[in-house]
Design a protein around this motif. Structure first.
Motif, PDB file in Angstrom:
ATOM      1  N   PHE A 104       0.822  -1.278  -0.047  1.00  0.00           N
ATOM      2  CA  PHE A 104      -0.189  -0.180   0.008  1.00  0.00           C
ATOM      3  C   PHE A 104       0.845   1.167  -0.013  1.00  0.00           C
ATOM      4  O   PHE A 104       0.428   2.220  -0.586  1.00  0.00           O
ATOM      5  CB  PHE A 104      -0.947  -0.050   1.186  1.00  0.00           C
ATOM      6  N   GLY A 105       2.061   1.082   0.716  1.00  0.00           N
ATOM      7  CA  GLY A 105       2.835   2.213   0.665  1.00  0.00           C
ATOM      8  C   GLY A 105       3.868   2.200  -0.273  1.00  0.00           C
ATOM      9  O   GLY A 105       4.929   3.070  -0.294  1.00  0.00           O
ATOM     10  N   SER A 106       3.958   1.278  -1.086  1.00  0.00           N
ATOM     11  CA  SER A 106       4.909   1.195  -2.356  1.00  0.00           C
ATOM     12  C   SER A 106       4.450   1.357  -3.778  1.00  0.00           C
ATOM     13  O   SER A 106       4.008   2.078  -4.373  1.00  0.00           O
ATOM     14  CB  SER A 106       5.853   0.112  -1.997  1.00  0.00           C
ATOM     15  N   TYR A 107       4.054  -0.082  -4.252  1.00  0.00           N
ATOM     16  CA  TYR A 107       3.738  -0.365  -5.595  1.00  0.00           C
ATOM     17  C   TYR A 107       2.323   0.101  -5.803  1.00  0.00           C
ATOM     18  O   TYR A 107       1.892   0.668  -6.855  1.00  0.00           O
ATOM     19  CB  TYR A 107       4.068  -1.770  -6.160  1.00  0.00           C
ATOM     20  N   ILE A 108       1.358  -0.122  -4.872  1.00  0.00           N
ATOM     21  CA  ILE A 108      -0.153   0.250  -4.853  1.00  0.00           C
ATOM     22  C   ILE A 108      -0.177   1.859  -5.088  1.00  0.00           C
ATOM     23  O   ILE A 108      -0.862   2.418  -5.974  1.00  0.00           O
ATOM     24  CB  ILE A 108      -0.832  -0.375  -3.949  1.00  0.00           C
ATOM     25  N   LEU A 109       0.486   2.494  -4.164  1.00  0.00           N
ATOM     26  CA  LEU A 109       0.247   3.945  -4.256  1.00  0.00           C
ATOM     27  C   LEU A 109       1.017   4.609  -5.422  1.00  0.00           C
ATOM     28  O   LEU A 109       0.849   5.367  -6.200  1.00  0.00           O
ATOM     29  CB  LEU A 109       0.576   4.624  -2.792  1.00  0.00           C
ATOM     30  N   GLY A 110       2.198   3.610  -5.833  1.00  0.00           N
ATOM     31  CA  GLY A 110       2.773   4.157  -6.790  1.00  0.00           C
ATOM     32  C   GLY A 110       2.210   4.266  -8.137  1.00  0.00           C
ATOM     33  O   GLY A 110       2.903   4.968  -9.287  1.00  0.00           O
ATOM     34  N   MET A 111       1.324   3.426  -8.290  1.00  0.00           N
ATOM     35  CA  MET A 111       0.572   3.371  -9.458  1.00  0.00           C
ATOM     36  C   MET A 111      -0.445   4.464  -9.777  1.00  0.00           C
ATOM     37  O   MET A 111      -0.868   4.690 -10.800  1.00  0.00           O
ATOM     38  CB  MET A 111      -0.437   2.091  -9.509  1.00  0.00           C
ATOM     39  N   SER A 112      -0.588   5.330  -8.577  1.00  0.00           N
ATOM     40  CA  SER A 112      -1.721   6.225  -8.808  1.00  0.00           C
ATOM     41  C   SER A 112      -1.236   7.690  -9.585  1.00  0.00           C
ATOM     42  O   SER A 112       0.064   7.773  -9.654  1.00  0.00           O
ATOM     43  CB  SER A 112      -1.885   6.780  -7.261  1.00  0.00           C
ATOM     44  N   SER A 113      -2.249   8.361  -9.970  1.00  0.00           N
ATOM     45  CA  SER A 113      -1.828   9.424 -10.713  1.00  0.00           C
ATOM     46  C   SER A 113      -1.494  10.739  -9.680  1.00  0.00           C
ATOM     47  O   SER A 113      -0.576  11.519 -10.169  1.00  0.00           O
ATOM     48  CB  SER A 113      -3.109  10.056 -11.319  1.00  0.00           C
ATOM     49  N   ARG A 114      -1.615  10.305  -8.504  1.00  0.00           N
ATOM     50  CA  ARG A 114      -1.024  11.374  -7.446  1.00  0.00           C
ATOM     51  C   ARG A 114       0.516  11.483  -7.485  1.00  0.00           C
ATOM     52  O   ARG A 114       1.050  12.386  -7.461  1.00  0.00           O
ATOM     53  CB  ARG A 114      -1.648  11.077  -6.024  1.00  0.00           C
ATOM     54  N   ILE A 115       0.974  10.138  -7.579  1.00  0.00           N
ATOM     55  CA  ILE A 115       2.497  10.019  -7.447  1.00  0.00           C
ATOM     56  C   ILE A 115       2.808  10.258  -8.780  1.00  0.00           C
ATOM     57  O   ILE A 115       3.946  11.038  -9.107  1.00  0.00           O
ATOM     58  CB  ILE A 115       2.667   8.680  -6.946  1.00  0.00           C
ATOM     59  N   ALA A 116       2.186   9.776  -9.699  1.00  0.00           N
ATOM     60  CA  ALA A 116       2.784  10.192 -11.186  1.00  0.00           C
ATOM     61  C   ALA A 116       2.878  11.443 -11.541  1.00  0.00           C
ATOM     62  O   ALA A 116       3.906  11.904 -12.244  1.00  0.00           O
ATOM     63  CB  ALA A 116       1.845   9.414 -12.043  1.00  0.00           C
ATOM     64  N   ASN A 117       1.856  12.343 -11.414  1.00  0.00           N
ATOM     65  CA  ASN A 117       1.958  13.767 -11.530  1.00  0.00           C
ATOM     66  C   ASN A 117       2.837  14.419 -10.795  1.00  0.00           C
ATOM     67  O   ASN A 117       3.208  15.491 -11.330  1.00  0.00           O
ATOM     68  CB  ASN A 117       0.659  14.333 -11.295  1.00  0.00           C
ATOM     69  N   GLN A 118       3.434  14.023  -9.860  1.00  0.00           N
ATOM     70  CA  GLN A 118       4.541  14.560  -9.057  1.00  0.00           C
ATOM     71  C   GLN A 118       5.846  14.526  -9.620  1.00  0.00           C
ATOM     72  O   GLN A 118       6.655  15.309  -9.280  1.00  0.00           O
ATOM     73  CB  GLN A 118       4.503  14.256  -7.484  1.00  0.00           C
ATOM     74  N   GLN A 119       5.928  13.340 -10.329  1.00  0.00           N
ATOM     75  CA  GLN A 119       7.467  13.126 -10.771  1.00  0.00           C
ATOM     76  C   GLN A 119       7.597  12.655 -12.179  1.00  0.00           C
ATOM     77  O   GLN A 119       8.518  12.772 -12.555  1.00  0.00           O
ATOM     78  CB  GLN A 119       7.999  12.089  -9.889  1.00  0.00           C
ATOM     79  N   ASP A 120       6.495  12.504 -12.821  1.00  0.00           N
ATOM     80  CA  ASP A 120       6.652  11.941 -14.167  1.00  0.00           C
ATOM     81  C   ASP A 120       6.439  12.911 -15.499  1.00  0.00           C
ATOM     82  O   ASP A 120       5.816  14.109 -14.860  1.00  0.00           O
ATOM     83  CB  ASP A 120       5.694  10.656 -14.489  1.00  0.00           C
ATOM     84  N   GLN A 121       7.045  12.715 -16.533  1.00  0.00           N
ATOM     85  CA  GLN A 121       6.591  13.519 -17.766  1.00  0.00           C
ATOM     86  C   GLN A 121       6.468  12.573 -18.919  1.00  0.00           C
ATOM     87  O   GLN A 121       6.920  11.563 -19.000  1.00  0.00           O
ATOM     88  CB  GLN A 121       7.977  14.431 -17.877  1.00  0.00           C
ATOM     89  N   GLY A 122       5.630  12.946 -19.885  1.00  0.00           N
ATOM     90  CA  GLY A 122       5.624  12.370 -21.102  1.00  0.00           C
ATOM     91  C   GLY A 122       4.724  11.054 -20.883  1.00  0.00           C
ATOM     92  O   GLY A 122       3.730  11.051 -20.240  1.00  0.00           O
ATOM     93  N   PRO A 123       5.100  10.294 -21.925  1.00  0.00           N
ATOM     94  CA  PRO A 123       3.988   8.908 -21.730  1.00  0.00           C
ATOM     95  C   PRO A 123       3.834   8.157 -20.325  1.00  0.00           C
ATOM     96  O   PRO A 123       2.870   7.336 -20.258  1.00  0.00           O
ATOM     97  CB  PRO A 123       4.668   7.942 -23.010  1.00  0.00           C
ATOM     98  N   SER A 124       4.734   8.425 -19.645  1.00  0.00           N
ATOM     99  CA  SER A 124       4.742   7.467 -18.119  1.00  0.00           C
ATOM    100  C   SER A 124       3.561   8.207 -17.346  1.00  0.00           C
ATOM    101  O   SER A 124       3.085   7.521 -16.449  1.00  0.00           O
ATOM    102  CB  SER A 124       5.814   7.763 -17.447  1.00  0.00           C
ATOM    103  N   THR A 125       2.792   9.299 -17.776  1.00  0.00           N
ATOM    104  CA  THR A 125       1.713   9.685 -16.933  1.00  0.00           C
ATOM    105  C   THR A 125       0.429   9.554 -17.632  1.00  0.00           C
ATOM    106  O   THR A 125      -0.598   9.991 -17.082  1.00  0.00           O
ATOM    107  CB  THR A 125       2.141  11.277 -16.744  1.00  0.00           C
ATOM    108  N   ALA A 126       0.553   9.066 -18.741  1.00  0.00           N
ATOM    109  CA  ALA A 126      -0.815   8.388 -19.455  1.00  0.00           C
ATOM    110  C   ALA A 126      -1.614   7.533 -18.613  1.00  0.00           C
ATOM    111  O   ALA A 126      -1.089   6.781 -17.798  1.00  0.00           O
ATOM    112  CB  ALA A 126      -0.300   7.778 -20.835  1.00  0.00           C
ATOM    113  N   ALA A 127      -2.780   7.432 -19.044  1.00  0.00           N
ATOM    114  CA  ALA A 127      -3.762   6.793 -18.276  1.00  0.00           C
ATOM    115  C   ALA A 127      -3.279   5.414 -18.174  1.00  0.00           C
ATOM    116  O   ALA A 127      -3.598   4.702 -17.189  1.00  0.00           O
ATOM    117  CB  ALA A 127      -5.137   7.118 -18.969  1.00  0.00           C
ATOM    118  N   ILE A 128      -2.852   4.933 -19.212  1.00  0.00           N
ATOM    119  CA  ILE A 128      -2.561   3.403 -19.285  1.00  0.00           C
ATOM    120  C   ILE A 128      -1.417   3.007 -18.337  1.00  0.00           C
ATOM    121  O   ILE A 128      -1.135   1.923 -18.108  1.00  0.00           O
ATOM    122  CB  ILE A 128      -1.981   2.961 -20.704  1.00  0.00           C
ATOM    123  N   ASN A 129      -0.420   4.155 -17.805  1.00  0.00           N
ATOM    124  CA  ASN A 129       0.566   3.948 -16.853  1.00  0.00           C
ATOM    125  C   ASN A 129      -0.018   4.333 -15.521  1.00  0.00           C
ATOM    126  O   ASN A 129       1.009   4.482 -14.613  1.00  0.00           O
ATOM    127  CB  ASN A 129       1.738   4.748 -17.195  1.00  0.00           C
TER     128      ASN A 129
END
Length: 652
Positions: A104-129
């Protein structure tokens, strides 16, 4: 002294008699509340101390109190035995273990857009990711993958426990604890330990409640007290008055606490200030603080480099030691005549109630078939053949982890999970949802190898307490089932009540960002790293390997410095979130050190109970705190600190 001669006059209950309604009722209550504590630790620093002592001690206290009441009223039908105590401890640990291995504090939460939008750019923030946490799929996923590991190592229990005589230090220590509880002297000491635990529990809970009144705004309250001044506060050096981490510091070895503090000094005291001077040279000065192309990227990826260096070294070290130990044992011949009375009696009881091998194989195949269908339905980024590959290699990894854990007491479940991230991220690719696929694969691998080693630990505990393997297996299954419900529900309360993983949150969930960053490397390679970050990552990766190597050599040659070599994994955490909790843990170490100097015998007997009470009291406050937050009830005051210049600007 023979332990079993002490209990020789007591009849050993059958495996069905060891599984009682009262034991499972107590297990459910303790499992639920300890899940809150583990979840809080998981979402703050990710450092989880062993709560086995608390589980065994509280289980003993509640059932013993209940049976004494029934005994006085003449209604007691079944006495409380050490086998039933073992069932409770096993069930509780299996339950709250899901709060950690469930990711819950690692890979589950790591999938969320909340974490993605804080650190990713480009295709890694797409809905499929990305995939948002949801209670139904979390429960369904955990029920699908959490039981497989239990069936994967059941056929090996005789070889591991009786043939190879693996020690499983945690399982052995738990068994000794339970055996001591059920002797007259042990029962008396246990009562005193429970009193100490409840006193510290109440004090910790009330202290957390008192602090809540001063947290009406951002950065308010005692948790943001600039203990060493505002400049040190900005560098994440301060004492945040957390009873949880003072308690954790009392349980963790001194070197772990010192390593965390050292990591904070190196990172926030030296390295990050140096990299900040390169703003506009190594990275754009216009980037947001959370942008992975700037300072945040260095924090995350250097933390990962240290974690991977430490993990790779320990993986290879355990693999080599396992191979050597197996080859050495094959050359040795066992001598039955040299067995002690305890070993003869324990072996006889351990071999009585067998779990059929065909049942474990059939169970594994059925659960694997279910996973092949269900996991791709939950995560469309994974195909059925991906899941088949996981389940083909899982039994081998489960054996390796169980054997290595028996030798070293070190579970490498998270390392197998990280390996799964790299393999399946690269296999699926970023444009087909490789990030979510890798994180989901991590969850499957971690669940299998973690539950496998946990079950073998329980078999060792059962062997030493004359508990039936069948009762151990069923209590582990029931505890896991409880955890598959309690874990997601507890996480959901935190997820809805607090901004998990957000900058400045009281629950920063550091491993969520770290695991997602590992997945980014898996799909993008080193192109995900900011300028000169690769060189720094290689340096700290090699530093972690070198420290581990020094530790091994120092232990083998018995150098005096072996107790002063830092632990790389502990050093890595403050690289990302700072060392504020390290101050608390060092305070815990100081309390324990002074206590041991004043009265070592008393400290050794009661320090784990006092520390557990502090952790439990502060951790349980998370439940009413979350309820108040969901009900939109805000604290009445905000206690905040300003510099003299800022105070003057405010008109002070």
């Amino acid at each position: 002294m023979s332990v079993e001669r002490t209990f020789e006059c007591e009849a050993v209950p059958t495996w069905r008699e060891q599984l009682t309604v009262r034991s499972f009722a107590v297990s459910a209550v303790l499992g639920f509340f300890l899940s809150f504590i583990v979840m809080k630790l998981n979402l703050t620093t990710g450092i989880i101390p062993s709560l086995n002592v608390s589980a065994g001690l509280l289980g003993f206290f509640f059932v013993k109190s209940w049976t004494k009441i029934l005994e006085k009223s003449g209604l007691l039908r079944h006495p409380f035995t050490r086998q039933e105590n073992t069932v409770i401890q096993t069930c509780v640990v299996a339950c709250y273990g899901i709060a950690f291995s469930g990711g819950f504090g690692s890979y589950i939460l790591g999938m969320s857009s909340r974490i993605a939008n804080q650190q990713d750019q480009g295709p890694s923030t797409a809905a499929i990711n990305t995939k948002e946490p949801s209670l139904p799929w979390l429960i369904g996923f955990l029920f699908t993958v959490s039981f497989v590991g239990l069936f994967s190592v059941v056929p090996l229990r005789k070889i591991m426990i009786i043939g190879y005589k693996l020690t499983y230090p945690s399982g052995t220590a738990t068994a000794h604890l339970i055996n001591s509880f059920h002797t007259p002297h042990g029962a008396n000491l246990a009562k005193k330990q429970v009193v100490a635990l409840f006193k510290s529990f109440i004090g910790s809970f009330l202290w957390a409640f008192f602090q809540w009144f001063y947290t009406a705004g951002d950065d308010c309250g005692f948790a943001n007290f600039p203990t060493f001044g505002l400049s040190a506060y900005d560098k994440r050096f301060y004492f945040d008055f957390s009873a949880t981490y003072v308690g954790v510091g009392m349980i963790c070895p001194y070197i772990i606490n010192a390593s965390i503090l050292l990591g904070g000094i190196i990172s926030y005291g030296i390295l990050w200030p140096f990299i900040e001077t390169k703003s506009g040279i190594w990275y754009s000065a216009d980037l947001k603080r959370s942008d992975m192309r700037g300072l945040q990227g260095y924090k995350v990826f250097i933390s990962i480099a240290i974690i991977l260096g430490d993990g790779l070294f320990n993986f290879l070290a355990v693999a080599i030691r396992t191979a050597y130990d197996i080859s050495r044992r094959k050359k040795q011949q066992s001598d039955a005549s040299s067995l002690s009375f305890d070993e003869i009696r324990r072996t006889k009881m351990f071999l009585q109630d067998q779990i059929p091998t065909w049942l474990s194989i059939l169970g594994y195949l059925i659960l694997a078939a279910v996973s092949v269908v269900v996991v791709p339905h939950i995560f469309p980024q994974l195909r059925f053949y991906h899941v088949i590959v996981m389940y083909l290699i899982a039994p081998v990894l489960a054996f390796c982890n169980s054997y290595g854990c028996g030798l070293t007491d070190w579970s490498l479940a998270s390392n197998y999970g990280k390996l799964g991230i790299f393999v399946f991220c690269a296999w699926v690719g970023v444009h087909h949802g490789g990030i979510v696929a890798g994180l989901a694969a991590c969850g499957v691998m971690m669940s299998i190898v973690s539950t496998a080693s946990d079950l073998m630990q329980d078999f060792k505990t059962g062997y030493l307490t004359l508990s039936s393997p069948r009762s151990m297996f069923f209590s582990q299954v029931l505890g896991t089932a409880m955890g598959c419900v309690f874990g997601p529900c507890v996480f959901w309360i935190f997820y809805k009540a607090f901004p998990l993983g957000s900058k400045g949150s009281e629950y920063p969930a550091p491993y969520a960002a770290i695991y997602r960053a590992i997945a980014m490397i898996g799909v993008q390679g080193t192109s995900a790293l900011p300028a000169n970050c690769l060189i720094l990552c290689l340096f700290y990766f090699l530093m972690a390997v070198l420290l581990d190597l020094m530790k091994v050599v120092a232990d083998r040659r018995k150098w005096r410095i072996r107790g002063f070599i830092p632990n790389p994994m502990a050093m890595a955490i403050p690289f990302y979130i700072g060392s504020y909790f390290a101050i608390d843990m060092c305070v815990g170490s100081l309390i324990l050190f002074v206590w041991q100097k004043m009265n070592k015998r008393q400290a050794d007997a009661f320090a784990p109970s006092v520390a557990s009470g502090m952790i439990c009291g502060d951790g349980i406050w998370a439940l009413p705190s979350a309820i108040l937050s969901l009900a939109k009830v805000k604290p009445p005051m905000c206690m905040k600190f300003f510099s003299g210049a800022d105070y003057a600007k405010l008109g002070g």
